[in-house]
Design a protein around this motif. Structure first.
Motif, PDB file in Angstrom:
ATOM      1  N   THR A  41       0.852  -1.182   0.000  1.00 27.92           N
ATOM      2  CA  THR A  41       0.000   0.000   0.000  1.00 27.92           C
ATOM      3  C   THR A  41       0.888   1.233   0.000  1.00 27.92           C
ATOM      4  OG1 THR A  41      -1.643  -1.207   1.299  1.00 27.92           O
ATOM      5  CG2 THR A  41      -1.890   1.180   1.179  1.00 27.92           C
ATOM      6  N   GLU A  42       0.699   2.085  -1.033  1.00 26.48           N
ATOM      7  CA  GLU A  42       1.458   3.331  -1.146  1.00 26.48           C
ATOM      8  C   GLU A  42       0.532   4.492  -0.782  1.00 26.48           C
ATOM      9  OE1 GLU A  42       4.203   3.461  -4.700  1.00 26.48           O
ATOM     10  OE2 GLU A  42       2.824   1.853  -5.299  1.00 26.48           O
TER      11      GLU A  42
ATOM     12  N   ARG B 113      -4.050  10.145  -2.334  1.00 20.72           N
ATOM     13  CA  ARG B 113      -4.602   8.881  -2.832  1.00 20.72           C
ATOM     14  C   ARG B 113      -3.821   7.694  -2.277  1.00 20.72           C
ATOM     15  NH1 ARG B 113      -2.159   6.821  -7.841  1.00 20.72           N
ATOM     16  NH2 ARG B 113      -0.333   8.098  -8.271  1.00 20.72           N
TER      17      ARG B 113
ATOM     18  N   LYS C  14      -2.604   3.741  -3.317  1.00 16.59           N
ATOM     19  CA  LYS C  14      -2.424   2.760  -4.393  1.00 16.59           C
ATOM     20  C   LYS C  14      -2.104   1.411  -3.747  1.00 16.59           C
ATOM     21  CE  LYS C  14       0.523   1.731  -8.328  1.00 16.59           C
ATOM     22  NZ  LYS C  14       1.746   2.101  -9.051  1.00 16.59           N
TER      23      LYS C  14
ATOM     24  N   GLU D 142      -1.259  -2.748  -4.420  1.00 15.89           N
ATOM     25  CA  GLU D 142      -0.857  -3.855  -5.296  1.00 15.89           C
ATOM     26  C   GLU D 142      -0.863  -5.117  -4.460  1.00 15.89           C
ATOM     27  OE1 GLU D 142       2.901  -3.415  -7.358  1.00 15.89           O
ATOM     28  OE2 GLU D 142       2.699  -1.243  -7.228  1.00 15.89           O
TER      29      GLU D 142
END
Length: 99
Positions: free
Chosen positions: A48-49, A54, A56, A58
């Motif tokens: 988690t970025e 926001r 993002k 993956e």
């Protein structure tokens, strides 16, 4: 069934060297195949970025990796210690299986 194994925030200094100026969290999960008569385990990695306004996410998983829960725990520990991300999960597992 998916069970949380552990999580970490990636090293800030290492991220800065790569030009990443926001936090990145890695989470590691144990996966158990409930449909199988025998215990079959896998792993999942979620990245988690936290980029300004926001988020993002993956993820990558490998099912049916082993039938030994101790081995699964050992693999997850290696993944966590080395901050393995979803993008390289497959390559790392392949290298571990060779050993």
């Amino acid at each position: 069934m998916k069970t949380f194994f552990g999580g970490i925030f990636m090293n800030k200094e290492e991220l800065r060297k790569e030009g990443i100026l926001y936090p990145v969290k890695l989470e590691y999960y144990k996966i158990k195949d409930l449909k199988s008569r025998n215990d079959i385990f896998g792993v999942e990695v979620i990245k988690t970025e936290y980029i300004e306004d926001r988020i993002k996410v993956e993820r990558a998983s490998i099912d049916k990796l082993t039938n030994d829960e101790k081995m699964e725990n050992s693999i997850l520990d290696i993944l966590k210690r080395n901050e393995v991300t979803p993008v390289i999960l497959g390559d790392v597992i392949e290298d571990l299986v060779k050993c």
